[in-house]
Design a protein around this motif. Structure first.
Motif, mmCIF file in Angstrom:
data_model
loop_
_atom_site.group_PDB
_atom_site.id
_atom_site.type_symbol
_atom_site.label_atom_id
_atom_site.label_comp_id
_atom_site.label_asym_id
_atom_site.label_seq_id
_atom_site.Cartn_x
_atom_site.Cartn_y
_atom_site.Cartn_z
ATOM 1 N N MET A 137 1.151 -1.372 0.405
ATOM 2 C CA MET A 137 0.212 0.064 -0.205
ATOM 3 C C MET A 137 0.679 1.374 -0.057
ATOM 4 O O MET A 137 2.138 1.794 0.445
ATOM 5 N N ALA A 138 0.616 2.081 -0.838
ATOM 6 C CA ALA A 138 1.604 2.972 -0.984
ATOM 7 C C ALA A 138 0.527 4.851 -0.995
ATOM 8 O O ALA A 138 -0.578 3.835 -1.603
ATOM 9 N N LEU A 139 1.116 5.872 -1.035
ATOM 10 C CA LEU A 139 0.482 7.094 -1.646
ATOM 11 C C LEU A 139 0.196 6.728 -2.945
ATOM 12 O O LEU A 139 0.857 6.492 -4.053
ATOM 13 N N PRO A 140 -0.984 7.480 -3.925
ATOM 14 C CA PRO A 140 -0.849 7.552 -5.302
ATOM 15 C C PRO A 140 -0.208 8.757 -5.557
ATOM 16 O O PRO A 140 0.333 9.806 -5.025
ATOM 17 N N SER A 141 0.054 8.232 -6.571
ATOM 18 C CA SER A 141 1.524 9.096 -7.903
ATOM 19 C C SER A 141 0.292 9.922 -8.706
ATOM 20 O O SER A 141 0.993 11.234 -8.477
ATOM 21 N N HIS A 142 -0.911 9.940 -8.700
ATOM 22 C CA HIS A 142 -2.100 11.349 -9.510
ATOM 23 C C HIS A 142 -2.966 11.331 -7.768
ATOM 24 O O HIS A 142 -3.704 10.573 -7.181
ATOM 25 N N GLY A 143 -3.404 12.694 -8.077
ATOM 26 C CA GLY A 143 -4.703 13.001 -7.106
ATOM 27 C C GLY A 143 -4.096 12.618 -5.763
ATOM 28 O O GLY A 143 -3.270 12.731 -5.448
ATOM 29 N N MET A 144 -5.025 12.067 -5.024
ATOM 30 C CA MET A 144 -4.739 11.786 -3.199
ATOM 31 C C MET A 144 -5.894 11.122 -2.807
ATOM 32 O O MET A 144 -7.206 10.100 -3.661
ATOM 33 N N GLN A 145 -5.360 10.069 -1.609
ATOM 34 C CA GLN A 145 -6.138 9.500 -1.175
ATOM 35 C C GLN A 145 -6.917 10.195 0.443
ATOM 36 O O GLN A 145 -6.640 10.695 0.805
ATOM 37 N N VAL A 146 -8.261 9.630 0.310
ATOM 38 C CA VAL A 146 -8.831 10.531 1.222
ATOM 39 C C VAL A 146 -8.485 9.815 2.544
ATOM 40 O O VAL A 146 -8.507 8.281 2.427
ATOM 41 N N ARG A 147 -8.279 10.168 4.320
ATOM 42 C CA ARG A 147 -8.162 8.343 4.850
ATOM 43 C C ARG A 147 -9.375 7.526 5.084
ATOM 44 O O ARG A 147 -10.409 8.565 5.064
ATOM 45 N N GLU A 148 -8.717 6.466 5.442
ATOM 46 C CA GLU A 148 -9.654 6.315 5.970
ATOM 47 C C GLU A 148 -10.754 6.105 6.499
ATOM 48 O O GLU A 148 -12.513 5.680 6.691
ATOM 49 N N SER A 175 -4.915 -2.312 -14.990
ATOM 50 C CA SER A 175 -5.095 -1.583 -13.433
ATOM 51 C C SER A 175 -5.189 -0.376 -13.770
ATOM 52 O O SER A 175 -5.070 -0.269 -15.614
ATOM 53 N N ALA A 176 -6.026 0.543 -13.136
ATOM 54 C CA ALA A 176 -6.365 1.625 -13.323
ATOM 55 C C ALA A 176 -5.265 2.372 -13.735
ATOM 56 O O ALA A 176 -5.122 2.772 -12.397
ATOM 57 N N TYR A 177 -4.284 3.484 -14.084
ATOM 58 C CA TYR A 177 -3.421 3.730 -13.573
ATOM 59 C C TYR A 177 -3.636 5.137 -13.020
ATOM 60 O O TYR A 177 -2.862 6.355 -13.103
ATOM 61 N N ARG A 178 -4.948 5.740 -13.493
ATOM 62 C CA ARG A 178 -5.248 6.907 -13.180
ATOM 63 C C ARG A 178 -6.865 6.620 -11.757
ATOM 64 O O ARG A 178 -7.391 6.219 -12.393
ATOM 65 N N PRO A 179 -5.760 6.536 -10.935
ATOM 66 C CA PRO A 179 -6.923 6.045 -9.878
ATOM 67 C C PRO A 179 -8.138 7.020 -9.804
ATOM 68 O O PRO A 179 -9.525 6.047 -9.735
ATOM 69 N N GLU A 180 -8.647 8.374 -10.308
ATOM 70 C CA GLU A 180 -9.746 8.023 -11.103
ATOM 71 C C GLU A 180 -10.966 7.421 -11.612
ATOM 72 O O GLU A 180 -11.916 7.665 -11.826
ATOM 73 N N ASN A 181 -10.799 7.438 -12.267
ATOM 74 C CA ASN A 181 -11.026 6.357 -13.804
ATOM 75 C C ASN A 181 -11.558 4.651 -12.886
ATOM 76 O O ASN A 181 -12.273 4.082 -12.990
ATOM 77 N N LEU A 182 -10.332 3.975 -11.177
ATOM 78 C CA LEU A 182 -11.606 2.684 -11.401
ATOM 79 C C LEU A 182 -12.459 3.684 -10.530
ATOM 80 O O LEU A 182 -13.568 2.983 -10.183
ATOM 81 N N ALA A 183 -11.651 4.945 -9.493
ATOM 82 C CA ALA A 183 -13.160 5.532 -9.038
ATOM 83 C C ALA A 183 -14.788 5.187 -9.296
ATOM 84 O O ALA A 183 -15.185 5.441 -8.609
ATOM 85 N N MET A 184 -14.739 6.406 -10.424
ATOM 86 C CA MET A 184 -15.883 6.177 -11.633
ATOM 87 C C MET A 184 -16.219 4.796 -11.745
ATOM 88 O O MET A 184 -17.260 4.711 -11.598
ATOM 89 N N THR A 185 -15.724 3.862 -12.186
ATOM 90 C CA THR A 185 -15.818 2.932 -12.573
ATOM 91 C C THR A 185 -17.016 2.153 -11.190
ATOM 92 O O THR A 185 -17.940 1.033 -11.374
ATOM 93 N N LEU A 186 -15.682 2.327 -10.777
ATOM 94 C CA LEU A 186 -16.787 0.696 -8.900
ATOM 95 C C LEU A 186 -17.926 2.124 -8.684
ATOM 96 O O LEU A 186 -19.103 1.894 -8.203
ATOM 97 N N GLU A 187 -17.507 3.777 -8.862
ATOM 98 C CA GLU A 187 -19.066 3.903 -8.713
ATOM 99 C C GLU A 187 -20.626 3.965 -9.497
ATOM 100 O O GLU A 187 -21.852 3.700 -8.485
ATOM 101 N N THR A 188 -19.782 3.917 -10.522
ATOM 102 C CA THR A 188 -21.173 2.976 -11.790
ATOM 103 C C THR A 188 -21.802 1.671 -11.738
ATOM 104 O O THR A 188 -22.407 1.758 -11.263
ATOM 105 N N PHE A 189 -20.267 1.125 -11.133
ATOM 106 C CA PHE A 189 -21.024 -0.314 -10.858
ATOM 107 C C PHE A 189 -21.632 -0.042 -9.255
ATOM 108 O O PHE A 189 -22.402 -1.309 -9.051
ATOM 109 N N ARG A 190 -21.612 0.298 -7.936
ATOM 110 C CA ARG A 190 -22.541 0.072 -7.452
ATOM 111 C C ARG A 190 -23.610 0.335 -7.530
ATOM 112 O O ARG A 190 -24.422 0.147 -6.950
ATOM 113 N N VAL A 191 -23.998 1.851 -7.903
ATOM 114 C CA VAL A 191 -25.504 1.642 -8.245
ATOM 115 C C VAL A 191 -26.421 1.392 -9.399
ATOM 116 O O VAL A 191 -27.683 0.998 -8.683
#
Length: 283
Positions: free
Chosen positions: A34-45, A230-246
Protein backbone atom coordinates in the motif's frame (compact mmCIF):
# COMPACT_ATOMS: atom_id res chain seq x y z
CA UNK A 1 -6.94 -26.33 16.92
CA UNK A 2 -10.55 -26.17 15.78
CA UNK A 3 -11.92 -23.62 13.30
CA UNK A 4 -13.74 -21.83 16.12
CA UNK A 5 -10.51 -21.66 18.15
CA UNK A 6 -8.67 -20.18 15.16
CA UNK A 7 -11.42 -17.60 14.73
CA UNK A 8 -11.30 -16.68 18.43
CA UNK A 9 -7.55 -16.14 18.12
CA UNK A 10 -8.04 -13.87 15.10
CA UNK A 11 -10.62 -11.80 16.98
CA UNK A 12 -8.27 -11.34 19.96
CA UNK A 13 -5.38 -10.37 17.67
CA UNK A 14 -7.57 -7.76 15.95
CA UNK A 15 -8.29 -6.13 19.33
CA UNK A 16 -4.58 -6.17 20.20
CA UNK A 17 -3.68 -4.58 16.88
CA UNK A 18 -6.22 -1.78 17.37
CA UNK A 19 -5.03 -1.14 20.94
CA UNK A 20 -1.41 -0.82 19.77
CA UNK A 21 -2.21 2.05 17.37
CA UNK A 22 -1.91 5.68 18.41
CA UNK A 23 -5.34 6.31 16.89
CA UNK A 24 -7.62 3.33 17.46
CA UNK A 25 -9.85 4.38 14.56
CA UNK A 26 -7.03 4.52 12.01
CA UNK A 27 -6.18 1.19 10.40
CA UNK A 28 -4.23 2.46 7.41
CA UNK A 29 -0.52 1.75 7.16
CA UNK A 30 1.82 2.20 4.19
CA UNK A 31 3.91 -0.85 3.33
CA UNK A 32 5.02 -2.85 0.29
CA UNK A 33 1.37 -3.51 -0.59
CA UNK A 34 0.00 0.00 0.00
CA UNK A 35 1.34 3.39 -0.97
CA UNK A 36 0.06 6.90 -1.62
CA UNK A 37 -1.23 7.44 -5.18
CA UNK A 38 1.09 9.11 -7.66
CA UNK A 39 -1.87 11.03 -9.13
CA UNK A 40 -4.61 12.83 -7.26
CA UNK A 41 -5.09 12.28 -3.56
CA UNK A 42 -6.14 9.57 -1.13
CA UNK A 43 -8.90 10.34 1.39
CA UNK A 44 -8.19 9.03 4.87
CA UNK A 45 -10.06 5.81 5.58
CA UNK A 46 -11.63 7.18 8.77
CA UNK A 47 -13.07 10.19 6.89
CA UNK A 48 -14.58 7.88 4.29
CA UNK A 49 -16.15 5.61 6.91
CA UNK A 50 -17.65 8.48 8.90
CA UNK A 51 -19.01 10.05 5.73
CA UNK A 52 -20.45 6.70 4.64
CA UNK A 53 -22.34 6.11 7.89
CA UNK A 54 -23.55 9.71 8.09
CA UNK A 55 -25.01 9.26 4.60
CA UNK A 56 -26.60 5.95 5.62
CA UNK A 57 -28.17 7.60 8.65
CA UNK A 58 -29.69 10.30 6.43
CA UNK A 59 -30.93 7.83 3.80
CA UNK A 60 -32.43 5.47 6.39
CA UNK A 61 -34.04 8.06 8.65
CA UNK A 62 -37.45 6.84 7.51
CA UNK A 63 -36.69 3.19 8.34
CA UNK A 64 -38.49 1.91 11.41
CA UNK A 65 -35.49 -0.20 12.52
CA UNK A 66 -31.85 -0.24 11.45
CA UNK A 67 -29.73 -3.37 12.06
CA UNK A 68 -26.08 -3.20 10.99
CA UNK A 69 -23.82 -6.28 10.89
CA UNK A 70 -20.26 -5.15 10.30
CA UNK A 71 -16.66 -6.35 10.13
CA UNK A 72 -14.62 -6.26 13.32
CA UNK A 73 -12.97 -2.89 12.77
CA UNK A 74 -12.64 -0.16 15.38
CA UNK A 75 -13.00 2.58 12.75
CA UNK A 76 -16.25 1.15 11.42
CA UNK A 77 -17.51 0.77 14.97
CA UNK A 78 -16.77 4.42 15.79
CA UNK A 79 -18.37 5.66 12.56
CA UNK A 80 -21.54 3.64 13.11
CA UNK A 81 -21.94 4.73 16.76
CA UNK A 82 -21.36 8.39 15.89
CA UNK A 83 -23.89 8.39 13.05
CA UNK A 84 -26.63 6.44 14.82
CA UNK A 85 -26.09 7.49 18.45
CA UNK A 86 -29.54 9.09 18.82
CA UNK A 87 -31.33 6.15 17.25
CA UNK A 88 -29.37 3.71 19.41
CA UNK A 89 -30.60 5.58 22.49
CA UNK A 90 -34.13 5.49 21.08
CA UNK A 91 -33.65 1.69 20.51
CA UNK A 92 -34.40 1.94 16.79
CA UNK A 93 -30.83 1.10 15.70
CA UNK A 94 -28.39 -1.64 16.70
CA UNK A 95 -25.00 -2.85 15.53
CA UNK A 96 -23.05 -6.09 15.68
CA UNK A 97 -19.51 -7.19 14.94
CA UNK A 98 -19.40 -10.33 12.81
CA UNK A 99 -16.14 -12.22 12.38
CA UNK A 100 -15.90 -15.09 9.91
CA UNK A 101 -13.10 -17.60 9.35
CA UNK A 102 -12.37 -17.48 5.62
CA UNK A 103 -9.02 -19.21 5.22
CA UNK A 104 -10.03 -22.85 5.45
CA UNK A 105 -10.39 -25.93 3.25
CA UNK A 106 -13.48 -27.28 1.50
CA UNK A 107 -13.25 -30.38 3.70
CA UNK A 108 -13.33 -28.26 6.87
CA UNK A 109 -16.25 -26.22 5.54
CA UNK A 110 -18.25 -29.35 4.76
CA UNK A 111 -17.44 -30.79 8.20
CA UNK A 112 -18.63 -27.58 9.90
CA UNK A 113 -21.91 -27.56 7.98
CA UNK A 114 -22.53 -31.26 8.74
CA UNK A 115 -21.89 -30.67 12.43
CA UNK A 116 -24.38 -27.77 12.40
CA UNK A 117 -27.03 -29.92 10.72
CA UNK A 118 -26.52 -32.68 13.28
CA UNK A 119 -26.85 -30.11 16.05
CA UNK A 120 -30.07 -28.79 14.54
CA UNK A 121 -31.44 -32.34 14.19
CA UNK A 122 -30.67 -33.07 17.85
CA UNK A 123 -32.40 -29.84 18.86
CA UNK A 124 -35.46 -30.82 16.82
CA UNK A 125 -35.72 -34.05 18.80
CA UNK A 126 -35.61 -32.03 22.03
CA UNK A 127 -38.17 -29.47 20.80
CA UNK A 128 -40.61 -31.30 18.49
CA UNK A 129 -42.98 -29.05 16.59
CA UNK A 130 -40.58 -26.13 16.16
CA UNK A 131 -39.58 -25.05 12.65
CA UNK A 132 -35.97 -24.45 11.60
CA UNK A 133 -35.95 -20.74 12.47
CA UNK A 134 -37.37 -21.45 15.93
CA UNK A 135 -34.80 -24.21 16.49
CA UNK A 136 -32.02 -21.79 15.54
CA UNK A 137 -33.33 -19.32 18.12
CA UNK A 138 -33.18 -22.02 20.81
CA UNK A 139 -29.59 -22.85 19.85
CA UNK A 140 -28.72 -19.16 19.89
CA UNK A 141 -30.13 -18.72 23.39
CA UNK A 142 -27.79 -21.44 24.57
CA UNK A 143 -24.81 -19.69 22.98
CA UNK A 144 -25.84 -16.37 24.54
CA UNK A 145 -25.56 -17.89 28.00
CA UNK A 146 -21.92 -18.87 27.45
CA UNK A 147 -20.64 -15.75 25.65
CA UNK A 148 -17.08 -14.69 26.52
CA UNK A 149 -15.53 -11.24 26.95
CA UNK A 150 -12.71 -10.23 24.61
CA UNK A 151 -10.59 -7.11 24.10
CA UNK A 152 -10.05 -3.85 25.93
CA UNK A 153 -13.78 -3.04 25.94
CA UNK A 154 -14.85 -6.43 27.38
CA UNK A 155 -17.01 -7.06 24.33
CA UNK A 156 -19.20 -10.17 24.60
CA UNK A 157 -18.66 -12.64 21.76
CA UNK A 158 -20.59 -15.81 21.07
CA UNK A 159 -20.41 -18.55 18.45
CA UNK A 160 -23.09 -18.63 15.77
CA UNK A 161 -24.53 -22.18 15.93
CA UNK A 162 -25.40 -22.48 12.21
CA UNK A 163 -22.37 -21.92 9.95
CA UNK A 164 -22.54 -22.24 6.17
CA UNK A 165 -20.14 -23.07 3.34
CA UNK A 166 -19.43 -19.37 2.85
CA UNK A 167 -19.13 -18.75 6.60
CA UNK A 168 -17.87 -22.05 8.09
CA UNK A 169 -17.02 -20.54 11.47
CA UNK A 170 -18.68 -17.37 12.71
CA UNK A 171 -18.66 -15.35 15.92
CA UNK A 172 -20.90 -12.40 16.75
CA UNK A 173 -20.64 -9.47 19.18
CA UNK A 174 -23.59 -7.16 19.96
CA UNK A 175 -22.13 -3.65 20.26
CA UNK A 176 -25.31 -1.87 21.35
CA UNK A 177 -26.78 -4.24 23.93
CA UNK A 178 -28.35 -2.05 26.61
CA UNK A 179 -29.97 -5.01 28.37
CA UNK A 180 -33.52 -4.00 27.50
CA UNK A 181 -34.39 -6.69 24.91
CA UNK A 182 -35.84 -9.99 26.06
CA UNK A 183 -33.89 -13.18 25.36
CA UNK A 184 -36.15 -14.26 22.49
CA UNK A 185 -35.79 -10.93 20.68
CA UNK A 186 -32.03 -10.81 21.21
CA UNK A 187 -31.58 -14.39 19.97
CA UNK A 188 -33.47 -13.64 16.76
CA UNK A 189 -31.29 -10.61 16.08
CA UNK A 190 -28.10 -12.58 16.77
CA UNK A 191 -29.24 -15.35 14.43
CA UNK A 192 -29.43 -12.95 11.46
CA UNK A 193 -25.73 -12.02 11.76
CA UNK A 194 -23.86 -12.47 8.49
CA UNK A 195 -21.33 -10.79 6.19
CA UNK A 196 -22.47 -12.78 3.17
CA UNK A 197 -24.17 -9.84 1.43
CA UNK A 198 -21.14 -7.53 1.50
CA UNK A 199 -18.77 -10.39 0.62
CA UNK A 200 -20.99 -11.17 -2.37
CA UNK A 201 -20.77 -7.53 -3.48
CA UNK A 202 -16.96 -7.58 -3.30
CA UNK A 203 -16.83 -10.89 -5.16
CA UNK A 204 -18.98 -9.55 -8.00
CA UNK A 205 -16.91 -6.36 -8.11
CA UNK A 206 -13.74 -8.35 -8.76
CA UNK A 207 -15.43 -10.68 -11.24
CA UNK A 208 -17.16 -7.98 -13.29
CA UNK A 209 -14.56 -5.18 -13.19
CA UNK A 210 -11.19 -6.00 -14.72
CA UNK A 211 -9.67 -2.90 -13.11
CA UNK A 212 -10.52 -4.32 -9.66
CA UNK A 213 -8.60 -7.56 -10.16
CA UNK A 214 -6.14 -8.73 -7.51
CA UNK A 215 -2.53 -7.79 -8.11
CA UNK A 216 0.08 -10.13 -9.59
CA UNK A 217 3.54 -10.13 -8.03
CA UNK A 218 6.19 -10.21 -10.76
CA UNK A 219 9.46 -12.12 -10.67
CA UNK A 220 11.43 -8.88 -10.87
CA UNK A 221 14.17 -8.06 -8.45
CA UNK A 222 11.97 -5.82 -6.34
CA UNK A 223 8.91 -8.13 -6.61
CA UNK A 224 6.91 -5.26 -8.02
CA UNK A 225 3.15 -5.62 -8.12
CA UNK A 226 1.65 -5.60 -11.59
CA UNK A 227 -2.01 -5.13 -12.43
CA UNK A 228 -2.82 -6.45 -15.90
CA UNK A 229 -5.89 -4.23 -16.27
CA UNK A 230 -4.99 -1.61 -13.68
CA UNK A 231 -6.31 1.94 -13.90
CA UNK A 232 -3.12 3.92 -13.66
CA UNK A 233 -5.22 6.99 -13.13
CA UNK A 234 -7.02 6.21 -9.82
CA UNK A 235 -9.97 8.44 -10.70
CA UNK A 236 -10.90 6.04 -13.52
CA UNK A 237 -11.26 3.15 -11.07
CA UNK A 238 -13.20 5.39 -8.66
CA UNK A 239 -15.69 6.31 -11.40
CA UNK A 240 -16.03 2.68 -12.49
CA UNK A 241 -16.67 1.51 -8.91
CA UNK A 242 -19.25 4.25 -8.39
CA UNK A 243 -21.10 3.20 -11.56
CA UNK A 244 -21.03 -0.44 -10.49
CA UNK A 245 -22.29 0.45 -6.99
CA UNK A 246 -25.31 2.21 -8.48
CA UNK A 247 -25.92 -0.69 -10.89
CA UNK A 248 -25.71 -3.26 -8.07
CA UNK A 249 -28.04 -1.39 -5.71
CA UNK A 250 -30.57 0.13 -8.09
CA UNK A 251 -30.50 -1.86 -11.35
CA UNK A 252 -29.60 -5.48 -10.63
CA UNK A 253 -32.65 -7.35 -9.33
CA UNK A 254 -32.42 -10.66 -7.48
CA UNK A 255 -34.54 -13.73 -8.15
CA UNK A 256 -37.42 -12.11 -6.26
CA UNK A 257 -37.40 -9.17 -8.69
CA UNK A 258 -36.20 -6.66 -6.09
CA UNK A 259 -32.99 -4.64 -5.88
CA UNK A 260 -31.17 -3.78 -2.63
CA UNK A 261 -32.51 -0.22 -2.92
CA UNK A 262 -36.07 -1.54 -3.16
CA UNK A 263 -35.59 -3.60 0.01
CA UNK A 264 -34.61 -0.40 1.83
CA UNK A 265 -37.55 1.52 0.34
CA UNK A 266 -35.14 3.78 -1.55
CA UNK A 267 -36.60 2.83 -4.94
CA UNK A 268 -39.98 1.65 -6.22
CA UNK A 269 -38.57 -0.62 -8.93
CA UNK A 270 -35.40 -1.59 -10.83
CA UNK A 271 -33.81 1.25 -12.79
CA UNK A 272 -32.53 0.69 -16.33
CA UNK A 273 -28.76 1.07 -16.55
CA UNK A 274 -29.15 3.38 -19.55
CA UNK A 275 -31.05 5.81 -17.34
CA UNK A 276 -28.04 5.96 -15.04
CA UNK A 277 -25.34 6.18 -17.71
CA UNK A 278 -27.11 8.86 -19.74
CA UNK A 279 -28.68 10.76 -16.87
CA UNK A 280 -28.37 14.51 -17.12
CA UNK A 281 -29.14 16.52 -14.03
CA UNK A 282 -31.15 19.70 -14.06
CA UNK A 283 -29.18 22.67 -15.28
Amino acid sequence: MTQVDRLAMEIAETYEDAESRADVEASESKNSDMALPSHGMQVRESYTMHGHFQLLAAMLQGAEKVRVYMDQDSGIRAAFLAAFVDRIKERTADGWYVSVLKETTIHDKEAAVKLARDRLKAEAETHPGLDQDELLVELMKREMRCATRVGQYDDLWLEHPMPSMSEPAKKVCWLTDLGDYDEEHAARLYSKASLHAVDRFFMQTRRRLSMAERSIITASKDRRVWHGHSAYRPENLAMTLETFRVFYNYCKASDDGRTPAMRLDLAKGPIQLEEVLYFQGKA
